[in-house]
Every structure is written in structure tokens, then in C-alpha cells.
Design a protein around this motif. Structure first.
Motif, PDB file in Angstrom:
ATOM      1  N   GLU A 294       0.811  -1.204   0.000  1.00  0.00           N
ATOM      2  CA  GLU A 294       0.000   0.000   0.000  1.00  0.00           C
ATOM      3  C   GLU A 294       0.857   1.272   0.000  1.00  0.00           C
ATOM      4  O   GLU A 294       0.320   2.376  -0.096  1.00  0.00           O
ATOM      5  N   SER A 295       2.181   1.129   0.083  1.00  0.00           N
ATOM      6  CA  SER A 295       3.071   2.287   0.156  1.00  0.00           C
ATOM      7  C   SER A 295       3.234   2.949  -1.209  1.00  0.00           C
ATOM      8  O   SER A 295       2.940   2.362  -2.261  1.00  0.00           O
ATOM      9  N   GLU A 296       3.754   4.182  -1.170  1.00  0.00           N
ATOM     10  CA  GLU A 296       4.033   4.925  -2.399  1.00  0.00           C
ATOM     11  C   GLU A 296       5.172   4.288  -3.178  1.00  0.00           C
ATOM     12  O   GLU A 296       5.234   4.397  -4.404  1.00  0.00           O
ATOM     13  N   GLN A 297       6.095   3.622  -2.453  1.00  0.00           N
ATOM     14  CA  GLN A 297       7.232   3.004  -3.132  1.00  0.00           C
ATOM     15  C   GLN A 297       6.762   1.947  -4.132  1.00  0.00           C
ATOM     16  O   GLN A 297       7.293   1.858  -5.250  1.00  0.00           O
ATOM     17  N   PHE A 298       5.783   1.164  -3.749  1.00  0.00           N
ATOM     18  CA  PHE A 298       5.317   0.107  -4.649  1.00  0.00           C
ATOM     19  C   PHE A 298       4.653   0.703  -5.891  1.00  0.00           C
ATOM     20  O   PHE A 298       4.926   0.283  -7.030  1.00  0.00           O
TER      21      PHE A 298
ATOM     22  N   LEU B 174      -8.400 -13.277  -3.679  1.00  0.00           N
ATOM     23  CA  LEU B 174      -9.249 -12.162  -3.242  1.00  0.00           C
ATOM     24  C   LEU B 174      -9.909 -12.415  -1.895  1.00  0.00           C
ATOM     25  O   LEU B 174      -9.966 -11.542  -1.033  1.00  0.00           O
ATOM     26  N   VAL B 175     -10.454 -13.611  -1.704  1.00  0.00           N
ATOM     27  CA  VAL B 175     -11.241 -13.886  -0.509  1.00  0.00           C
ATOM     28  C   VAL B 175     -10.350 -14.043   0.721  1.00  0.00           C
ATOM     29  O   VAL B 175     -10.773 -13.759   1.846  1.00  0.00           O
ATOM     30  N   SER B 176      -9.102 -14.428   0.529  1.00  0.00           N
ATOM     31  CA  SER B 176      -8.226 -14.738   1.661  1.00  0.00           C
ATOM     32  C   SER B 176      -7.701 -13.487   2.338  1.00  0.00           C
ATOM     33  O   SER B 176      -7.745 -13.352   3.562  1.00  0.00           O
ATOM     34  N   VAL B 177      -7.151 -12.522   1.551  1.00  0.00           N
ATOM     35  CA  VAL B 177      -6.497 -11.333   2.120  1.00  0.00           C
ATOM     36  C   VAL B 177      -6.947 -10.107   1.352  1.00  0.00           C
ATOM     37  O   VAL B 177      -7.596 -10.191   0.309  1.00  0.00           O
ATOM     38  N   ALA B 178      -6.532  -8.928   1.875  1.00  0.00           N
ATOM     39  CA  ALA B 178      -6.884  -7.654   1.235  1.00  0.00           C
ATOM     40  C   ALA B 178      -5.825  -7.185   0.250  1.00  0.00           C
ATOM     41  O   ALA B 178      -5.976  -6.115  -0.365  1.00  0.00           O
ATOM     42  N   ASP B 179      -4.738  -7.942   0.077  1.00  0.00           N
ATOM     43  CA  ASP B 179      -3.649  -7.500  -0.798  1.00  0.00           C
ATOM     44  C   ASP B 179      -4.103  -7.234  -2.229  1.00  0.00           C
ATOM     45  O   ASP B 179      -3.709  -6.219  -2.832  1.00  0.00           O
ATOM     46  N   PRO B 180      -4.928  -8.100  -2.847  1.00  0.00           N
ATOM     47  CA  PRO B 180      -5.299  -7.844  -4.242  1.00  0.00           C
ATOM     48  C   PRO B 180      -6.045  -6.529  -4.434  1.00  0.00           C
ATOM     49  O   PRO B 180      -5.881  -5.871  -5.468  1.00  0.00           O
ATOM     50  N   LEU B 181      -6.858  -6.134  -3.456  1.00  0.00           N
ATOM     51  CA  LEU B 181      -7.602  -4.885  -3.595  1.00  0.00           C
ATOM     52  C   LEU B 181      -6.666  -3.685  -3.559  1.00  0.00           C
ATOM     53  O   LEU B 181      -6.925  -2.663  -4.216  1.00  0.00           O
TER      54      LEU B 181
END
Length: 725
Positions: free
Chosen positions: A613-617, A638-645
Motif C-alpha cells: 500500500e506504500s508509495e514506493q510500490f 481475493l477472498v483470503s487477504v486484502a492485498d489484491p484490492l
């Protein structure tokens, strides 16, 4: 015009295809169920003992009616004849129940035991094997008995028929004698009830002087009408008399008593009035009864005139100077006043008597319905008692003749012979077992389909994911999956490679204003093949001379370094933590083939969300687009973690991988809900691992399939060769 018909045919074909696919998916449990049921049916048929069924027939004949023999048919009404016919129609049912009764079976069991051929059978055993029924439209009763012993079946049927034929006349005569005795005891009581009912009805009519209630009701209504009419006339006449009397009183200033004292009417006029009254009385008596109101009025007037005449003889005339009338005229007016008063009194008395008579008739009219109801109750009681008495007389006459006459005739029409064995054939057992197996197998398939919540085909995935289908990847077989997860690199001529080429071609025909270059590949849950799909798509794009960067952003459970057999000491986490964004030479990339570089996930982290979620990425990804034509990001489910969103905010579009037979409907709906609420750009769906047996048709194996083992290249050798170059 043929469009509706075509639609119907297509719908029927689609339904049949769905059923066929369900059967293919559940073929093993359905087949095992069918074979098990069929085997059980055949085994039962093989182990079944032969059953012997003995058959005998009894013939029942109705004896001649006793009433006809003694000439009583004319005394029996039609209703009794119909009841007698109905009793005969039901008689066979009664006889059948009698033969099945425990008493009859107990006697039969004793006879079987006394013969010494068989041991005493139980009543339950005989009931279970015994079947008695009436042949249609006949007076024949058929007796069947089944057992494993042919002689026992034959003996049961013959003994039952013989015993019934012998005991039937005795039981019939005994029951007839018992019925006669019962009726003879009842006759005096019933006759006494008849006499009592008739006496009560007669006393009722004598008490209320009723001959016919209908005539009484009609006469009462007529009298009420006549009395009311006469009363109305008397009321009207009384009003007129009172008016005239009041007028004369005002003129003479005298009341009727004063006028009576001072009247000077001659004896002759009074005598004349008496003669007229006498004539009217004689005429009225000839037309009315003595107590008629009109007759009573005339008699009252006659009495008044007689009283007046006697008073006039004793009284003297007085002076008439007070009035300004002529003496004769004044006497006439006084006489008229007296006559009006007499008439008024007569009318008043007549009015009173009429009202009394009217009240009596009204009370009688009010009581008539109750009397009618009471009379009907008494008549019904008398009629019922009389009918019962007559029926008993007829029945006792019937029974006395029947007692000395032959009862219902029963004869053996056909004795039971030695029965032949009956056993279920293998063909019939196979048919029954096969039908039961098919039904049970269908039930098993239905239950398994209802329990299994997985999406099994492309059509089911399309129903949940309403996105464009960009690619359809067939399922790897066991030999192919063991060989490699990169068929596009190791076997370019396979149908798997062709499927990925079609996927990369579909990306160019999305119809967007700007072609997406930064793509995120994800799925609803794990094990749907998103990482394998991402790697093969990258190979397909690189083979088309596109510069491709593959980034493994699934930091929690990285897999790209396993697919490419790369080291994972440094990767995306190393870049984000050390901010190596501007120096391309320092990036830990791995060139696995021409135009394709891979950045592994790097050090595994339990919470990579702050880094993603950082600006670096976001800056890192945007800087790489200047150096590469496509950037593919392998994201977590998608259902497991919030990373894809979070990752989806920095990409141009998302490719959603779905695997039939693995993805459950609830998880797919949850993933679709997350994507809808996040408002991310969904480019389409990639259906990975299509199971051909779950699809109504497949075309992958019909064209371009090339699996020559001679040209199969070793995975390790090819990758090492690419890396060395």
C-alpha cells in the motif's frame, strides 16, 4: 417462423446435456449403486425358495325367498325388496370375512393337527398365506393359500372348503332360531308402544277438539278477517253516532238522561219504534247466531225503548217554555237524542264483545303452530312404532319359513390340486433390480450434486462471474502436470500452449481506448492456478517479442520461484524495503528467456499489506512501464487477504482466474462482491483447468494436438539453456 421451435429444441438439448454431464461426473458412485442393487436382487432370486400356491373355489347360491313361498310378496313393499337385494349383494363379503375369522381358522388348525399329517399351524401363519376373494360378476369365491410345502397348501384349501360347507347349514339354522326367539320377545313390547302412541294422539285431538289443523288454521284466519272488518265498520259508525249526539246535546243543552225525563213523545211513536226493532231482531236472528254483535245491539235498543215507554206512562209532561222550539219539533229532537244514545251504547257493547272475540281468535292462531308441532311429533311416534311392529311381523314370518327351509346353498366348485412351484425368474429379478438400481443411482447423483457446492463447468462460472471470458485453459493430465507447469515453454505445439496464445490475443481485442499494460492476475481462492496462468501468459507475450516483467506479489505464499526454479533470497520485498527503484541494474530480476524477466517475492512476510500500500510500490510499478511492454503481477487470492484490492489500484486491469471443480459457489460470489464494491477495472475471466468430462463439448483435442515424446524437451535443460543465453 421456425425460431420458437429451434429454441425449444435447444433448451431440451441443453437440459439433456446437463443431465448427461451430471451422470459423467458421478458415474462411479452411480454405477456402484446400480450394480449393488442389481446384485442384491439377483442374489435374492437365487436364494429364494419355491412357493406353492393351491387354489380352490366355492359356489354360493341364493335359496328361494320365503315370502314368495307363502305368498307374502304382495305384503312386502318395494323398499323392503330393494333392501333384501342389497343384503344379498353384500352377503358374499360377509361370507369371506367369516371364513377368515379366528374362530374358523382355529377349527381348521385343530382339524389339520388331528389328521396327524402336519403339526398344528398357527393362526398367524395361516392368515399370512391365505387369500380369499370373489370372482368378478359371479357368486364364486376363490380360496388361495401359499406355502413352501405343496401338500400343506393343498390340505389347507380343501379342509377349509369342506369345513365351511358342512358347518354352514348348522350355523345358519342356529342363527335363524336365535333371531326368531329375539323377535318374539320384542313383539309385545313394540305392540305396547304402538298402543301408547295411538292413545296419546287420540287424547290430544280430543283435548283440543282438532280434526284437521289445516282446516282449523284456514277457518281461524277467515274469522279474524271478518271480525276485523266488522270491528272497523262499528268503529266508524260509533264515531258518526257520537258526533250526531254531541251536536243535538249542544242544540238542546240537555244530556240524554235529561232528555229522557222531559220527552213528550206519544206512546204511539214509541210503540212504533218498538215494532220496528222487533222486526229487525227477527230478521237478524234468521241471519246470525244469538250471540252475534248485531243481534245483541238490537236487543239492547229494544230494552231501552221498553224502559222509556214505562217511564212515559208514569211521568207527566212538563212545560216546554224554556226552548224556542215548536213543542212537537222539540220532542222529536229529544227522541232523536235518546235514540242516538241508545244506538251508541249498543255499538259500544258490540265493539267490546268484538274485541274480546278478536283477542280469542288471535290467541288461538298463536297456539296453532305449537299444537301442529305436537301433533306431528305424536303422529311420527305412532307411525314409527307401527312400522317397526309391521317389519317385525314380516321378518318373523320370513324366519319361520326359512327355519324349515334350506339356507344359503354352498358347494365346492373346484377342489385344490397339487400346486406347481412358483419362483421369481432371473429375468424378472433383473428387471426389478435394474429399475430399482436406476432410481437409487439417480438419487445418489442428485444428492451428491446437491451436497457439492463447487462450480463444475464453464457455464456455471459464467453465471457467477458476469465478465468477459478471455481464455479457456484445459486441465493438465497427470503425465503433463508432472512434466511441467510451463507447457508454453516446453511444448509450444501442445493445445495448452495454443490456449495461452488465444488468451494473449484476446487481450489485444478488448476494445478499450488504451491497451492495458499493467495486469494483475488473481483468483477467488488458492489452488486455482493463477500463478501458472500468469507464468504461461508471460511466456506467450514474450514469444510475441513483447518485453515482459513478471512480478510475484504473493508475498505470503510465493510460488513463481518454484515454477521457474529460481533463488528467492532477494525479490520484491528487498526492492520495497531498500527503495531500489531508480537503479535498474541493482534490481533482483531473473531473465528466464528472451524478453521475459521475473522478480520473485523475496523474503516471506506475514503482513505485506503496508509495503504493497506504500508509495514506493506504486512508484516502482509506474517506473517499470517505461522499460517493459507488459507488467504481470501475480497477486494473492481475493477472498483470503486484502492485498489484491490494494494492488488493483496501481494496475490497468485485473484478470480473474477461476477453476471449475475447485471453486465453490459461495467463495465465487464473495469475490464478485468484493470486486464490485472496490470499483476496480475487471478485464475478464480466465477459466483454468477445464474438465472435459464436465463440458458438453470440447475442441482442444481435435486440432493441433502434438505430443511426440521424441521432441519433448527436458524442463530443467530448457530453463538452464535459456538462463545461460
Amino acid at each position: 417462423m421456425n425460431q420458437p421451435s429451434n429454441n425449444i429444441q435447444y433448451s431440451e438439448h441443453a437440459d439433456f446435456s446437463q443431465y448427461w454431464l451430471m451422470l459423467k461426473r458421478r458415474g462411479i458412485p452411480a454405477g456402484l449403486t446400480f450394480l449393488a442393487v442389481l446384485s442384491i436382487a439377483l442374489l435374492q432370486a437365487f436364494q429364494e425358495k419355491p412357493i406353492y400356491e393351491a387354489i380352490g373355489q366355492l359356489k354360493f347360491e341364493e335359496s328361494q325367498r320365503s315370502s314368495k313361498l307363502i305368498g307374502l310378496d304382495s305384503a312386502v313393499d318395494e323398499e323392503s325388496k330393494q333392501q333384501s337385494s342389497l343384503r344379498w349383494q353384500r352377503s358374499l363379503d360377509t361370507e369371506i370375512l367369516s371364513m377368515k375369522s379366528p374362530v374358523q381358522l382355529n377349527m381348521l388348525s385343530s382339524i389339520i393337527e388331528s389328521q396327524g399329517l402336519f403339526s398344528r399351524p398357527s393362526i398367524e401363519k395361516m392368515k399370512s398365506g391365505l387369500e380369499i376373494s370373489q370372482l368378478a360378476d359371479t357368486n364364486v369365491v376363490q380360496i388361495r393359500f401359499k406355502s413352501y410345502n405343496p401338500n400343506f397348501s393343498k390340505e389347507i384349501v380343501n379342509q377349509l372348503m369342506q369345513q365351511y360347507v358342512e358347518n354352514k347349514p348348522k350355523s345358519k339354522q342356529a342363527s335363524t332360531h336365535s333371531a326368531i326367539s329375539f323377535i318374539e320377545k320384542q313383539l309385545p313390547q313394540v305392540k305396547q308402544r304402538v298402543n301408547t302412541a295411538e292413545t296419546a294422539l287420540r287424547k290430544f285431538k280430543e283435548t283440543y277438539q282438532i280434526t284437521d289443523l289445516e282446516i282449523a288454521k284456514s277457518a281461524n284466519a277467515t274469522n279474524l278477517s271478518q271480525l276485523q272488518t266488522l270491528l272497523d265498520e262499528i268503529d266508524r259508525e260509533l264515531v258518526e253516532v257520537q258526533t250526531q249526539q254531541l251536536k243535538l246535546q249542544n242544540m238542546l243543552s240537555l244530556n240524554p238522561k235529561q232528555a229522557l225525563i222531559g220527552i213528550s213523545t206519544s206512546h204511539t211513536s214509541i210503540s212504533t219504534s218498538l215494532e220496528e226493532i222487533d222486526k229487525q231482531i227477527a230478521e237478524a236472528k234468521s241471519n246470525y247466531q244469538q250471540d252475534h254483535p248485531f243481534v245483541l245491539e238490537l236487543l239492547e235498543r229494544q230494552s231501552q225503548l221498553n224502559l222509556l215507554l214505562s217511564q212515559k206512562i208514569d211521568q207527566s209532561t212538563q212545560s216546554n217554555a224554556q226552548l224556542n222550539f215548536v213543542p212537537n219539533q222539540k220532542d222529536d229532537l229529544r227522541s232523536q237524542l235518546i235514540q242516538l244514545d241508545i244506538k251508541r251504547n249498543g255499538l259500544s257493547q258490540q265493539q267490546l264483545k268484538l274485541r274480546q272475540q278478536l283477542s280469542r281468535y288471535r290467541q288461538q292462531a298463536k297456539n296453532l303452530p305449537q299444537l301442529e308441532q305436537r301433533q306431528k311429533e305424536l303422529e311420527r311416534t305412532a307411525k314409527a312404532s307401527t312400522s317397526t311392529y309391521q317389519n317385525l311381523l314380516v321378518q318373523i314370518q320370513e324366519l319361520k319359513v326359512t327355519e324349515n327351509q334350506s339356507p344359503l346353498t354352498v358347494s365346492v366348485l373346484e377342489s385344490a390340486d397339487a400346486p406347481s412351484p412358483s419362483k421369481t425368474t432371473y429375468i424378472s429379478a433383473s428387471m426389478r433390480g435394474g429399475l430399482a438400481g436406476i432410481l437409487l443411482a439417480a438419487g445418489v447423483v442428485y444428492v451428491l450434486e446437491r451436497i457439492d457446492r463447487k462450480l463444475k463447468s464453464k457455464d456455471e462460472i459464467r453465471q457467477v462471474y458476469p465478465y468477459r471470458v478471455l481464455g479457456e485453459i484445459p486441465l493438465f493430465s497427470e503425465s503433463e502436470s508432472e512434466l511441467s507447469k510451463l507447457p508454453t515453454l516446453l511444448n509450444p505445439s501442445s493445445h495448452f500452449s495454443e490456449a495461452y496464445r488465444m488468451l494473449q490475443a484476446s487481450l489485444k481485442f478488448l476494445g478499450l481506448e488504451q491497451s492495458p499494460r499493467i495486469l494483475m492476475i488473481t483468483s477467488a481462492i488458492a489452488q486455482e492456478g493463477k500463478s501458472t496462468t500468469c507464468a504461461n501468459l508471460a511466456v506467450s507475450l514474450a514469444e510475441m517479442n513483447h518485453r515482459v516483467l513478471l512480478i510475484d506479489a504473493d508475498i505470503r505464499l510465493a510460488s513463481q520461484h518454484h515454477i521457474w526454479e529460481l533463488r528467492n533470497q532477494e525479490g520484491l520485498t528487498h526492492i520495497l524495503l531498500n527503495k531500489h527503484i531508480e537503479e535498474h541494474q541493482a534490481l533482483p530480476t531473473h531473465q528466464v528467456m528472451d524478453n521475459l524477466e521475473v522478480i520473485t517475492a523475496g523474503r516471506i512476510s506475514s503482513n505485506p499489506l503496508p509495503m504493497l500500500e506504500s508509495e514506493q510500490f506504486a512508484s516502482f510499478v509506474q517506473m517499470q512501464i517505461n522499460k517493459y511492454d507488459y507488467i504481470l503481477i501475480d497477486a494473492p487470492p481475493l477472498v483470503s487477504v486484502a492485498d489484491p484490492l490494494v494492488i488493483g489500484k496501481v494496475v490497468d486491469g485485473i484478470l480473474l482466474v477461476a477453476r471449475p471443480g475447485h471453486l465453490e459457489r459461495e467463495y465465487a460470489q464473495k469475490a464478485h462482491e468484493l470486486l464490485t464494491h472496490s470499483s476496480l477495472a475487471i478485464l475478464g475471466t480466465i477459466i483454468n483447468g477445464i474438465i472435459e468430462t464436465n463440458e458438453p463439448y470440447s475442441y482442444y483435442s481435435h486440432y493441433g494436438r502434438y505430443t511426440s515424446q521424441d521432441e519433448t524437451i527436458s524442463k530443467n535443460g530448457l530453463i538452464k539453456e535459456v538462463i545461460v543465453r
